[in-house]
Write a protein that holds these residues in place. Structure first.
Motif, PDB file in Angstrom:
ATOM      1  N   SER A 143       0.822  -1.220   0.000  1.00 37.08           N
ATOM      2  CA  SER A 143       0.000   0.000   0.000  1.00 37.08           C
ATOM      3  C   SER A 143       0.850   1.261   0.000  1.00 37.08           C
ATOM      4  CB  SER A 143      -0.943   0.014   1.206  1.00 37.08           C
ATOM      5  OG  SER A 143      -0.215   0.172   2.416  1.00 37.08           O
ATOM      6  N   LEU A 144       2.069   1.164   0.536  1.00 42.66           N
ATOM      7  CA  LEU A 144       2.987   2.296   0.563  1.00 42.66           C
ATOM      8  C   LEU A 144       3.840   2.365  -0.703  1.00 42.66           C
ATOM      9  CD1 LEU A 144       4.218   2.053   4.282  1.00 42.66           C
ATOM     10  CD2 LEU A 144       2.559   3.674   3.335  1.00 42.66           C
ATOM     11  N   GLY A 145       3.623   1.415  -1.614  1.00 45.36           N
ATOM     12  CA  GLY A 145       4.385   1.398  -2.867  1.00 45.36           C
ATOM     13  C   GLY A 145       5.810   0.911  -2.699  1.00 45.36           C
ATOM     14  N   LYS A 146       6.101   0.241  -1.583  1.00 47.11           N
ATOM     15  CA  LYS A 146       7.457  -0.256  -1.322  1.00 47.11           C
ATOM     16  C   LYS A 146       7.544  -1.712  -1.770  1.00 47.11           C
ATOM     17  CE  LYS A 146       8.146   2.965   2.502  1.00 47.11           C
ATOM     18  NZ  LYS A 146       8.520   3.132   3.920  1.00 47.11           N
ATOM     19  N   LEU A 147       7.758  -1.913  -3.058  1.00 48.16           N
ATOM     20  CA  LEU A 147       7.718  -3.240  -3.658  1.00 48.16           C
ATOM     21  C   LEU A 147       9.105  -3.881  -3.697  1.00 48.16           C
ATOM     22  CD1 LEU A 147       5.302  -2.485  -6.642  1.00 48.16           C
ATOM     23  CD2 LEU A 147       4.754  -3.019  -4.256  1.00 48.16           C
ATOM     24  N   ARG A 148       9.103  -5.178  -4.029  1.00 47.77           N
ATOM     25  CA  ARG A 148      10.353  -5.937  -4.193  1.00 47.77           C
ATOM     26  C   ARG A 148      10.758  -5.926  -5.666  1.00 47.77           C
ATOM     27  NH1 ARG A 148      11.607 -10.645  -1.279  1.00 47.77           N
ATOM     28  NH2 ARG A 148      12.039 -11.424  -3.091  1.00 47.77           N
ATOM     29  N   ARG A 149      11.555  -4.956  -6.018  1.00 52.22           N
ATOM     30  CA  ARG A 149      12.011  -4.817  -7.410  1.00 52.22           C
ATOM     31  C   ARG A 149      10.835  -4.842  -8.385  1.00 52.22           C
ATOM     32  NH1 ARG A 149      17.331  -8.839  -7.061  1.00 52.22           N
ATOM     33  NH2 ARG A 149      18.310  -7.701  -5.336  1.00 52.22           N
ATOM     34  N   GLY A 150       9.801  -4.075  -8.018  1.00 53.51           N
ATOM     35  CA  GLY A 150       8.627  -3.953  -8.875  1.00 53.51           C
ATOM     36  C   GLY A 150       7.571  -5.005  -8.660  1.00 53.51           C
ATOM     37  N   LYS A 151       7.834  -6.004  -7.808  1.00 51.95           N
ATOM     38  CA  LYS A 151       6.873  -7.076  -7.556  1.00 51.95           C
ATOM     39  C   LYS A 151       6.240  -6.906  -6.177  1.00 51.95           C
ATOM     40  CE  LYS A 151       9.218 -10.459 -10.493  1.00 51.95           C
ATOM     41  NZ  LYS A 151       9.849 -11.800 -10.563  1.00 51.95           N
ATOM     42  N   LEU A 152       4.991  -7.338  -6.049  1.00 49.47           N
ATOM     43  CA  LEU A 152       4.267  -7.221  -4.786  1.00 49.47           C
ATOM     44  C   LEU A 152       4.829  -8.170  -3.737  1.00 49.47           C
ATOM     45  CD1 LEU A 152       0.585  -7.074  -6.102  1.00 49.47           C
ATOM     46  CD2 LEU A 152       1.928  -5.161  -5.219  1.00 49.47           C
ATOM     47  N   TRP A 153       4.794  -7.723  -2.499  1.00 47.69           N
ATOM     48  CA  TRP A 153       5.097  -8.615  -1.378  1.00 47.69           C
ATOM     49  C   TRP A 153       3.924  -9.583  -1.188  1.00 47.69           C
ATOM     50  CZ3 TRP A 153       9.500  -8.620   1.741  1.00 47.69           C
ATOM     51  CH2 TRP A 153      10.381  -7.555   1.561  1.00 47.69           C
ATOM     52  N   THR A 154       4.208 -10.778  -0.734  1.00 51.47           N
ATOM     53  CA  THR A 154       3.182 -11.746  -0.351  1.00 51.47           C
ATOM     54  C   THR A 154       3.519 -12.261   1.040  1.00 51.47           C
ATOM     55  OG1 THR A 154       4.368 -13.673  -1.242  1.00 51.47           O
ATOM     56  CG2 THR A 154       2.952 -12.444  -2.770  1.00 51.47           C
ATOM     57  N   ASP A 155       2.574 -12.990   1.650  1.00 52.55           N
ATOM     58  CA  ASP A 155       2.876 -13.552   2.967  1.00 52.55           C
ATOM     59  C   ASP A 155       4.055 -14.516   2.889  1.00 52.55           C
ATOM     60  OD1 ASP A 155       1.434 -15.317   1.438  1.00 52.55           O
ATOM     61  OD2 ASP A 155       0.085 -15.955   3.026  1.00 52.55           O
ATOM     62  N   ALA A 156       4.200 -15.215   1.736  1.00 53.89           N
ATOM     63  CA  ALA A 156       5.306 -16.171   1.574  1.00 53.89           C
ATOM     64  C   ALA A 156       6.649 -15.450   1.502  1.00 53.89           C
ATOM     65  CB  ALA A 156       5.092 -17.012   0.322  1.00 53.89           C
ATOM     66  N   THR A 157       6.725 -14.340   0.756  1.00 55.14           N
ATOM     67  CA  THR A 157       8.000 -13.634   0.643  1.00 55.14           C
ATOM     68  C   THR A 157       8.383 -12.959   1.956  1.00 55.14           C
ATOM     69  OG1 THR A 157       6.834 -11.714  -0.296  1.00 55.14           O
ATOM     70  CG2 THR A 157       7.834 -13.240  -1.837  1.00 55.14           C
ATOM     71  N   VAL A 158       7.389 -12.495   2.708  1.00 57.97           N
ATOM     72  CA  VAL A 158       7.679 -11.915   4.021  1.00 57.97           C
ATOM     73  C   VAL A 158       8.220 -12.995   4.954  1.00 57.97           C
ATOM     74  CG1 VAL A 158       6.695 -10.827   6.078  1.00 57.97           C
ATOM     75  CG2 VAL A 158       5.990 -10.060   3.815  1.00 57.97           C
ATOM     76  N   SER A 159       7.572 -14.158   4.959  1.00 57.27           N
ATOM     77  CA  SER A 159       8.004 -15.267   5.809  1.00 57.27           C
ATOM     78  C   SER A 159       9.426 -15.698   5.474  1.00 57.27           C
ATOM     79  CB  SER A 159       7.051 -16.452   5.652  1.00 57.27           C
ATOM     80  OG  SER A 159       7.529 -17.584   6.358  1.00 57.27           O
ATOM     81  N   TYR A 160       9.715 -15.855   4.163  1.00 62.41           N
ATOM     82  CA  TYR A 160      11.049 -16.276   3.736  1.00 62.41           C
ATOM     83  C   TYR A 160      12.096 -15.238   4.135  1.00 62.41           C
ATOM     84  CZ  TYR A 160      15.037 -17.015   0.654  1.00 62.41           C
ATOM     85  OH  TYR A 160      16.305 -17.183   0.167  1.00 62.41           O
ATOM     86  N   THR A 161      11.768 -13.956   3.966  1.00 68.05           N
ATOM     87  CA  THR A 161      12.705 -12.885   4.286  1.00 68.05           C
ATOM     88  C   THR A 161      13.060 -12.893   5.769  1.00 68.05           C
ATOM     89  OG1 THR A 161      11.875 -11.481   2.491  1.00 68.05           O
ATOM     90  CG2 THR A 161      13.029 -10.383   4.293  1.00 68.05           C
ATOM     91  N   LEU A 162      12.062 -13.079   6.625  1.00 70.47           N
ATOM     92  CA  LEU A 162      12.305 -13.046   8.064  1.00 70.47           C
ATOM     93  C   LEU A 162      13.001 -14.306   8.565  1.00 70.47           C
ATOM     94  CD1 LEU A 162       8.927 -11.505   9.280  1.00 70.47           C
ATOM     95  CD2 LEU A 162      11.088 -10.342   8.844  1.00 70.47           C
TER      96      LEU A 162
END
Length: 493
Positions: free
Chosen positions: A196-215
């Motif tokens: 919602s803040l436009g802070k994407l991952r190299r132009g791609k949307l964050w998902t619950d899976a990418t957040v989980s993997y990152t943490l």
């Protein structure tokens, strides 16, 4: 005789002469023609290991073996079919049960006699031994690289370039994701907030899976880990699928989290599955709700189970993170239904009726236009000040005015600039603080129709910060009643 041709190419064999898909195909076609066999179909597994039979073309071929669509299976070499003795026996039994023969174009096997079966099993055992030996050598090399602090291949994660160089902007975004999670948001809520803040991952949307993997990724804490988790959370070697010890080492790359920060995140993640936390519960206000006393985030928890006339019951509530972690705040806990009531009371103060809403919206739009006009005028005044400064400096250089005159005039210009900048800052603050009246009205009207996920999404979309407070420290009174409390500050996205 009808023949099915099976071809397999593993990733590391594709470039070798004779083992490419086309190399095997041309040789097998020639062999089939020399035997006057009719080719019924080709089954090609491109880029698959022979460690097991979980290959698309292999499974299709086994299905059609039972359909008896061919009389013989032809391969270039036995190890193209399998490198496992157990799988070899399984295949041969399946072929025999359906009157299908097996033939290698480069090896002489006879599977109809005991000696023939012994010989082919021996060759299969040698292939399995070879695969195991190669895997052991590879793993030894990987272990040595990890001990030396080197990353053994693979793609570098978000936050680093393809050559492993640190990217400060992406690192800051990863840290922000961790801060949002530690403030009480779940994976999906963190993703929604960043998107919602436009802070994407190299132009791609964050998902619950990418957040989980990152943490969860220890690489961000300077730790190199070789191995992946299976569905049961156990570590396995990704190359062989066997349960082996996962390898850890200290990398020489720039970390994003300290090891203490990483361990705190993992401990917090673990605690969310016990001790009152519930990953299956939806806390509508997490991510936006803040303590009105210390400003810390408030996160959702569940009360312990208690018996009621209708059975067991658990209640959702919010607690200040400062109170929970360090007991440095004395704000009482708030049940979710209490926060909900305070939110609806706040909306009712803003929303009176549709006619008033239209008038308020019109007034807001008019004010916004005035604010924008004021901002434009202030910027024009700043431009004029800059121009006058240049003129005074030029006159001094040319000897037209004295140094004292220049100082007095520049001081006057600086004082005027400060006043204009203060006015500009106040105007912009006033403009950003205008409530979204129509959206609040819509929230109140739709609230009872929304499910938990939709309520949470709407809160995070509309509100940036909701501060809650109460004059009480230890509320007392009738059980399940609402004690004296209020929303002391609400800001919007």
């Amino acid at each position: 005789m009808r023949v099915a041709i099976y071809i397999r190419v593993s990733t590391d064999m594709q470039a070798e002469d004779g083992f490419s898909v086309e190399g095997q195909r041309s040789r097998l076609i020639s062999y089939a023609e020399s035997q006057d066999w009719t080719i019924t179909d080709f089954y090609i597994d491109d880029g698959y290991s022979a460690k097991d039979l979980k290959r698309p073309a292999m499974q299709q071929m086994l299905y059609e073996v039972k359909e008896q669509k061919f009389d013989v299976v032809l391969v270039y070499k036995l190890d193209r079919l399998t490198r496992s003795v157990a799988n070899l026996h399984e295949l041969l039994e399946e072929f025999d049960a359906n009157n299908v023969k097996f033939k290698s174009a480069t090896e002489i096997f006879e599977t109809t006699t005991a000696m023939g079966r012994f010989f082919i099993t021996l060759v299969g055992a040698m292939a399995e031994w070879e695969r195991g030996t190669i895997s052991e050598r590879v793993r030894f090399g990987v272990e040595q690289m990890v001990k030396e602090g080197k990353r053994p291949g693979g793609i570098f994660p978000f936050g680093y370039t393809s050559t492993g160089e640190f990217i400060p902007e992406e690192a800051a975004l990863i840290r922000e994701a961790a801060q949002l999670y530690m403030s009480g948001l779940g994976y999906k809520s963190v993703a929604m907030r960043l998107n919602s803040l436009g802070k994407l991952r190299r132009g791609k949307l964050w998902t619950d899976a990418t957040v989980s993997y990152t943490l969860e990724n220890p690489f961000y804490a300077g730790i190199i880990r070789v191995g992946t988790k299976d569905k049961n959370g156990k570590y396995v070697n990704s190359n062989r699928g066997e349960r082996v010890k996962c390898i850890y080492g200290s990398g020489d790359h720039q970390e994003i989290f300290t090891k203490e920060e990483y361990n705190a995140i993992q401990k917090y993640k673990k605690s969310k599955t016990s001790g009152g936390f519930s990953p299956n519960s939806i806390y509508w206000f997490s991510g936006a709700l803040r303590c009105g006393r210390c400003g810390a985030a408030m996160f959702g928890k569940l009360t312990t189970q208690r018996k009621t006339t209708g059975g067991m019951k658990r209640t959702q509530y919010y607690i200040c993170s400062s109170r929970h972690h360090s007991r440095s705040c004395d704000l009482p806990i708030f049940r979710q239904v209490h926060v909900e009531k305070l939110m609806m009371d706040y909306i009712l103060k803003v929303k009176v009726d549709v006619a008033q809403l239209r008038d308020e919206t019109s007034k807001i739009e008019s004010e916004a236009k005035e604010y924008n006009d004021d901002i434009a005028e202030a910027k024009r005044e700043l431009a004029k000040l800059a121009e006058r400064r240049s003129r005074w400096q030029y006159m001094f250089v040319e000897g037209l005015i004295s140094q004292d005159d220049v100082r007095r005039k520049l001081k006057a210009e600086n004082d005027a600039e400060m006043l204009i900048r203060d006015k500009l800052a106040m105007t912009q603050k006033s403009l950003s603080g205008i409530p979204k009246v129509e959206e609040l009205a819509q929230l109140e009207e739709l609230w009872s129709l929304l499910d938990d996920h939709e309520k949470k999404e709407m809160i995070l979309t509309l509100f940036h910060r909701i501060e809650i407070n109460t004059p009480l420290t230890k509320p007392k009174g009738v059980k399940n009643s609402f004690f004296d409390a209020y929303l002391q500050n609400v800001t919007f996205n």
